[in-house]
Every structure is written in structure tokens, then in C-alpha cells.
Design an enzyme around this catalytic site. Sequence first.
Site, short mmCIF file in Angstrom:
data_model
loop_
_atom_site.label_atom_id
_atom_site.label_comp_id
_atom_site.label_asym_id
_atom_site.label_seq_id
_atom_site.Cartn_x
_atom_site.Cartn_y
_atom_site.Cartn_z
CB SER A 107 19.58 63.47 46.87
OG SER A 107 18.26 63.01 46.77
CE1 TYR A 111 21.33 59.43 43.61
CE2 TYR A 111 19.21 59.59 44.74
CZ TYR A 111 20.25 60.19 44.05
OH TYR A 111 20.23 61.54 43.82
CE LYS A 143 23.66 62.12 44.68
NZ LYS A 143 24.64 62.89 43.88
#
Length: 334
Positions: A117, A141, A145
Site C-alpha cells: 500500500s 494498518y 504493510k
Amino acid sequence: MRALITGGAGYIGSTVAAACLDSGIDVVVLDSLATGHREFALGDAFYEGDFADTRLLDRIYDEHPDISVVVHCAADIVVPDSVADPLGYYDNNVAKTIAMVRHLRGRGAVRVVFSSSASIYLAEDGSGVDESAPIVPGSPYAATKAMVERILADAAHAGQLRAIALRYFNPIGAEPRMRTGLQTHTPSHVLGRLISAWRSGEPFTVTGTDWPTRDGSGLRDFIHVWDLARAHVDAIRRFDVVTGDGHPYRAINVGAGTGTTVRELVAAFAAVVGEAPQVVDGPRRPGDSAGGYAVVDAAWTLLGWRAELDVAQGIRDSLAWSDRFAAMDLDAAR
């Protein structure tokens, strides 16, 4: 050639599966259906379950020993949820990925294409970012990644596997033949909120009007999900070349390569639907940033890939898909 796609019934994974099938790559789909739907697991080989379930992984490889690459799309992805439950996100996105990769190495699976991402980048001024830009995750989050990327890179340089991390920017749209798309009636991304506001007759709020961008609103790189899916096909087909010559790990931006401000998105939306939606200005939200856009030179050099579909097409396909998904009423059937 056959690919195992984890999270292959979700928005990105199912679109990647469609692109693979269209290009002659067979797919095996693995999905827990926690958020995805069985109806969108394309192809003729679907397994329901957790991507870290070693017995299930063994069954998949026993029944499909010709799997040559794992496309790892499965993850929890809602930023506010990650803030509320960081341990859950680190467990699902990081710990389970380690367990999966470690087990699959024992089955000879050493090629991984990872769904990463652009949220891992520090994006403060609306400018372009290439793969060397600072990695400063702004949420648990995003941190998951970045962590998985680091894990794959370290394992690759230790000779344990090879990996390509595709750093997604902001996917919009749907699979052009409407085989699959975003699987929620209440999307939280900016285009989804704009569509919802327009359909309900409520005003759309531009959150933050004093960002250091050309019109003061936040800027994003909106990439059509079909272009994103095509990048996976190119990564699979060129995997051995891209990860050869002493580069067992590569991180590659996948974006349109241009930035669109929120105000410009609203104008593009108005041009598509034929009327200007109601718009009001609002304050910045906690965690917001000016944003940025992808510098995509590496994608062209390494994959021979560039985006082909514009924001207007993404808007049209998003509208068409939301109508189709609403008619299916799958969430009510859970």
C-alpha cells in the site's frame, strides 16, 4: 501457469483473478469470506478458509501441485479498525503472513506477489513519491504493510524466497465486464462517499481545504482497479526476470502516475453524471494528509506496465457496479 490468490474473493483479489484468467493464467482462490463473497471467487478452484491454515494449504498444494506463484491479497484493511484493534491487525496481517510463507516454503513456494500500500509513505505535500521515498506508516494498518514488506525483503535477501511488493495507490472502479467489484454498500473511500452522498441527496463534505495542493483539497492518485489487476498479471509473467540479477525483492508503485484533488474528483463526477453534487467544506480529519501520487517509472521499466483507464472511467464503472451490487443484496444474505 497457475497462481494461488489469497483473499481472492474480495475486491482486489477477485479482480486480479479475472485479469489472470483473461490472460491465460489459471487461478486457485483462497478466501475466508469474512468480507468477500463466494459469488465473486472466479475460476473453478475455490477453497474457503484462513490463509494461515496449514492443513488447508497442504490440501491446496496436494490438489494443485503446479501452483507457481502466490498472490497475497488477504488482509484486514480498514484504517480506523486498525487503530482500535492494532493487535488484531498485527496478528492477521503480519503474524499469519509469516506462518503462511514459512509453511509454503516447505512446499516449494518461493515466488510471492504481495499486495502492499502507498499508505506506508509519508505524503505531506501532494507531490509525487517513488519507491525510495521515506516509509512512515500513519496507522497500524499501514505499519502492517511496511512490516510484511520488510519481512519479505529480509527473507528474499537471505535466499529463502523471492518477492514483488506492489504498492497500491487508490483503487476505484470495477472489473469492466462487471464480474466483480467493491463488495460493500457503505464504502468509506472518497469516491464511495461521493456516490453515496449524491444518491441520497445529501451534501458531500470536502474534509480539509487548506492542504498544500493546487486547490487546497487533499490529493490522491486514483487508479482503476482493472489497471491494478493488469499490473499483477505483468508481475506474475515477468516474475523471474524482475527478481533476477541479484534483486530477489522488488517494491513497485502501482498508480495512475497523476494526482487528482478532491475538488477535481467532484468536478469529474459532475461531468459523468451530468449535474454538480452538493458540496460543503469541512475541517481536516484526524490522520488525514495532503496525499501524493505515484511516480511509476519502475513499473514501466520492470513490468512494462502503465495505467490506461482514467478517473472518469473509474467513476462510470463504480456507479455501474454499485447499482449491480445493490441489486444482488448479498450482504443481507450473510
